[in-house]
Design an enzyme around this catalytic site. Sequence first.
Site, PDB file in Angstrom:
ATOM      1  N   LYS A 158       0.837  -1.209   0.000  1.00  0.00           N
ATOM      2  CA  LYS A 158       0.000   0.000   0.000  1.00  0.00           C
ATOM      3  C   LYS A 158       0.870   1.256   0.000  1.00  0.00           C
ATOM      4  O   LYS A 158       1.959   1.257   0.585  1.00  0.00           O
ATOM      5  CB  LYS A 158      -0.896   0.034   1.247  1.00  0.00           C
ATOM      6  CG  LYS A 158      -1.945  -1.050   1.295  1.00  0.00           C
ATOM      7  CD  LYS A 158      -2.863  -0.860   2.493  1.00  0.00           C
ATOM      8  CE  LYS A 158      -3.967  -1.899   2.499  1.00  0.00           C
ATOM      9  NZ  LYS A 158      -4.899  -1.705   3.625  1.00  0.00           N
ATOM     10  N   GLY A 164      -8.316   4.848  -0.417  1.00  0.00           N
ATOM     11  CA  GLY A 164      -9.314   4.595  -1.449  1.00  0.00           C
ATOM     12  C   GLY A 164      -8.857   3.669  -2.557  1.00  0.00           C
ATOM     13  O   GLY A 164      -9.429   3.665  -3.628  1.00  0.00           O
ATOM     14  N   GLU A 200       1.306  -5.246   4.324  1.00  0.00           N
ATOM     15  CA  GLU A 200       0.407  -5.839   5.323  1.00  0.00           C
ATOM     16  C   GLU A 200       0.014  -7.238   4.885  1.00  0.00           C
ATOM     17  O   GLU A 200       0.031  -7.549   3.696  1.00  0.00           O
ATOM     18  CB  GLU A 200      -0.925  -5.049   5.382  1.00  0.00           C
ATOM     19  CG  GLU A 200      -0.878  -3.745   6.090  1.00  0.00           C
ATOM     20  CD  GLU A 200      -2.243  -3.042   6.109  1.00  0.00           C
ATOM     21  OE1 GLU A 200      -3.162  -3.449   5.381  1.00  0.00           O
ATOM     22  OE2 GLU A 200      -2.348  -2.067   6.860  1.00  0.00           O
ATOM     23  N   LYS A 201      -0.422  -8.046   5.825  1.00  0.00           N
ATOM     24  CA  LYS A 201      -1.086  -9.311   5.509  1.00  0.00           C
ATOM     25  C   LYS A 201      -2.325  -8.976   4.671  1.00  0.00           C
ATOM     26  O   LYS A 201      -3.047  -8.027   4.983  1.00  0.00           O
ATOM     27  CB  LYS A 201      -1.505  -9.998   6.813  1.00  0.00           C
ATOM     28  CG  LYS A 201      -2.212 -11.324   6.628  1.00  0.00           C
ATOM     29  CD  LYS A 201      -1.232 -12.436   6.446  1.00  0.00           C
ATOM     30  CE  LYS A 201      -1.915 -13.755   6.054  1.00  0.00           C
ATOM     31  NZ  LYS A 201      -0.932 -14.724   5.517  1.00  0.00           N
ATOM     32  N   GLU A 288      -8.532   3.008   7.645  1.00  0.00           N
ATOM     33  CA  GLU A 288      -8.273   4.426   7.397  1.00  0.00           C
ATOM     34  C   GLU A 288      -9.258   5.229   8.224  1.00  0.00           C
ATOM     35  O   GLU A 288     -10.274   4.708   8.672  1.00  0.00           O
ATOM     36  CB  GLU A 288      -8.514   4.781   5.917  1.00  0.00           C
ATOM     37  CG  GLU A 288      -7.481   4.224   4.977  1.00  0.00           C
ATOM     38  CD  GLU A 288      -7.817   4.493   3.510  1.00  0.00           C
ATOM     39  OE1 GLU A 288      -8.652   5.377   3.210  1.00  0.00           O
ATOM     40  OE2 GLU A 288      -7.250   3.794   2.669  1.00  0.00           O
ATOM     41  N   ASN A 290     -11.559   8.762   7.767  1.00  0.00           N
ATOM     42  CA  ASN A 290     -11.985   9.881   6.923  1.00  0.00           C
ATOM     43  C   ASN A 290     -12.323  11.056   7.821  1.00  0.00           C
ATOM     44  O   ASN A 290     -13.186  10.955   8.689  1.00  0.00           O
ATOM     45  CB  ASN A 290     -13.210   9.500   6.091  1.00  0.00           C
ATOM     46  CG  ASN A 290     -12.918   8.340   5.170  1.00  0.00           C
ATOM     47  OD1 ASN A 290     -11.880   8.313   4.508  1.00  0.00           O
ATOM     48  ND2 ASN A 290     -13.779   7.360   5.144  1.00  0.00           N
ATOM     49  N   ARG A 292     -13.947  13.842   7.407  1.00  0.00           N
ATOM     50  CA  ARG A 292     -14.946  14.692   6.734  1.00  0.00           C
ATOM     51  C   ARG A 292     -16.335  14.097   6.929  1.00  0.00           C
ATOM     52  O   ARG A 292     -16.473  12.984   7.429  1.00  0.00           O
ATOM     53  CB  ARG A 292     -14.639  14.707   5.220  1.00  0.00           C
ATOM     54  CG  ARG A 292     -14.697  13.305   4.624  1.00  0.00           C
ATOM     55  CD  ARG A 292     -14.717  13.272   3.107  1.00  0.00           C
ATOM     56  NE  ARG A 292     -15.035  11.946   2.606  1.00  0.00           N
ATOM     57  CZ  ARG A 292     -14.174  10.946   2.452  1.00  0.00           C
ATOM     58  NH1 ARG A 292     -12.906  11.119   2.713  1.00  0.00           N
ATOM     59  NH2 ARG A 292     -14.571   9.761   2.010  1.00  0.00           N
TER      60      ARG A 292
HETATM   61  C1  MV4 Z   1      -6.858  -4.237   2.366  1.00  0.00           C
HETATM   62  C2  MV4 Z   1      -7.552  -5.346   1.841  1.00  0.00           C
HETATM   63  C3  MV4 Z   1      -7.170  -6.590   2.275  1.00  0.00           C
HETATM   64  N1  MV4 Z   1      -6.154  -6.728   3.168  1.00  0.00           N
HETATM   65  N2  MV4 Z   1      -5.867  -4.405   3.257  1.00  0.00           N
HETATM   66  C4  MV4 Z   1      -9.002  -0.949  -0.341  1.00  0.00           C
HETATM   67  C5  MV4 Z   1      -9.055   0.526  -0.181  1.00  0.00           C
HETATM   68  C6  MV4 Z   1      -8.102   0.883   0.871  1.00  0.00           C
HETATM   69  N3  MV4 Z   1      -8.716   1.773   1.787  1.00  0.00           N
HETATM   70  C7  MV4 Z   1      -7.722  -0.416   1.544  1.00  0.00           C
HETATM   71  N4  MV4 Z   1      -8.341  -1.462   0.778  1.00  0.00           N
HETATM   72  C8  MV4 Z   1      -8.131  -2.757   1.102  1.00  0.00           C
HETATM   73  N5  MV4 Z   1      -7.168  -2.985   2.004  1.00  0.00           N
HETATM   74  C9  MV4 Z   1      -5.526  -5.644   3.621  1.00  0.00           C
HETATM   75  N6  MV4 Z   1      -4.521  -5.800   4.488  1.00  0.00           N
HETATM   76  C10 MV4 Z   1      -8.571  -5.129   0.929  1.00  0.00           C
HETATM   77  C11 MV4 Z   1      -8.847  -3.826   0.538  1.00  0.00           C
HETATM   78  C12 MV4 Z   1      -9.898  -3.700  -0.428  1.00  0.00           C
HETATM   79  C13 MV4 Z   1     -11.092  -3.061  -0.124  1.00  0.00           C
HETATM   80  C14 MV4 Z   1     -11.335  -2.488   1.106  1.00  0.00           C
HETATM   81  C15 MV4 Z   1     -12.509  -1.866   1.402  1.00  0.00           C
HETATM   82  C16 MV4 Z   1     -13.500  -1.802   0.434  1.00  0.00           C
HETATM   83  C17 MV4 Z   1     -13.283  -2.337  -0.793  1.00  0.00           C
HETATM   84  C18 MV4 Z   1     -12.093  -2.967  -1.103  1.00  0.00           C
HETATM   85  C19 MV4 Z   1     -11.905  -3.529  -2.356  1.00  0.00           C
HETATM   86  C20 MV4 Z   1     -10.725  -4.134  -2.657  1.00  0.00           C
HETATM   87  C21 MV4 Z   1      -9.724  -4.217  -1.698  1.00  0.00           C
END
Ligand code: MV4
Length: 448
Positions: A158, A164, A200-201, A288, A290, A292
Amino acid sequence: MFNKVLIANRGEIALRVMRTCREMGIKTVAVFSTADAESLHVRFADEAVCIGPPPSKDSYLNIPRIMAAAEITNADAIHPGYGFLAENADFAEICGEYDIKFIGPTPSQIRSMGDKITAKTTMIAAGVPVVPGSGGLLTDLKEGKNTAKEIGYPVILKATAGGGGKGMRVVWEESNFEKQWEMARNEARASFGNDGIYVEKFIEEPRHIEFQIAGDQHGTVVHLSERECSIQRRHQKLVEESPSPFMTDELRKAMGEAAILAGEAIHYEGVGTIEFLVDKYRNFYFMEMNTRIQVEHPVTEEVIDHDLIKEQLKIAMGEKISGKNYLPMMHAMECRINAEDPFKDFRPSPGKIISLHTAKGHGVRVDTHVYAGYVIPPYYDSMIAKLICRARTREECITKMERALDEFIVEGVRTTIPFHKKLMKDEQFRAGNFHTGFLNDFDMGTEE
Ligand code: MV4
């Protein structure tokens, strides 16, 4: 008490903020680009100032022009809405320098959540669960690979400046690490001018469940229950609801407490959202924050029967919040109606709305800035309305939503209404069996 608030935004959220200002006896100033001269937010406001041509960078993102509008109209506060400048710490800081109250958190609170590694480190210190991972910036490829091996594959890369979904890469095995590492860095550098990466995992098939929180200037932080936001496509949410069909009383208590800890850790002032990933075993992890008001805030307003914009204004004026948490009393669901063609990969469909009939009736709310004859400009996001339904149970809420979607008629442009009608009939959706990958294999079929 504010006398006059400038709304640095457009569309439905500008109208939404103005409605509450009216009820509170606060005068409003609209700003608009030349593309929005015929918009309702311009007509609805007590005063309106044109701030430039259609591109956002020359109008809604142009800080000097917005500050000039605030100065000439003698506004004493600015509400940023969502998007545009809502999470821009420099903008919040400049408002302060002009002695204009930014309706939202402080610049340092915005900054602490804008950088994802800083946010994560802050949450670990506060005792909020986070996804196991590197804990900091990866300095080079070798360190990245070593950390990934320790965590165990699959892992996710990441961007610290991201959020987002941008600059994110899943790596399933070590042989692919180098390639994904390069892709993530390049994407992060191109999108944010910052190629800082952490690992991250990878949590498989997670749900996205977020908690609404509110904190006042006196140190009180409360939560206002959760929103289920897993129904999204390419990181764009399409449906949100509260309560989450996956929620239990026990999980809500634990996640609510974690959300409050998160807000308290940064002495949060304003309304905000703590986003969590939740796995199938109901383990939850901070993702995360937000800083706002969000698009989907009406879902929370409907289940706890509270005006969140009013809360924002009261907090900004220094009032104390009550100090008690809020639990959902009803079920609410929001369908985002976008000017997009769901049969053509959701491609934008701007243009003139020839005729319009919005849904009405008991338990139905429509937040929109559009009307028959309105021309949807191609410059901004494609959301044209939010259809929100409220009922005593999820089942009744879905039934009401189906009825409301049936009477919602938009002629002239393509919309996401057919998608929502199809989703409401889906057995898995109705059963509450879904996660963030649900729409990846959702078949829209062909048009009748
Ligand atoms: C992740 C994840 C799986 N494992 N982190 C997507 C947006 C960003 N805010 C973080 N996201 C994700 N982080 C780990 N460690 C899967 C996602 C993710 C996701 C998260 C929330 C809503 C939709 C998503 C769609 C694809 C991946």
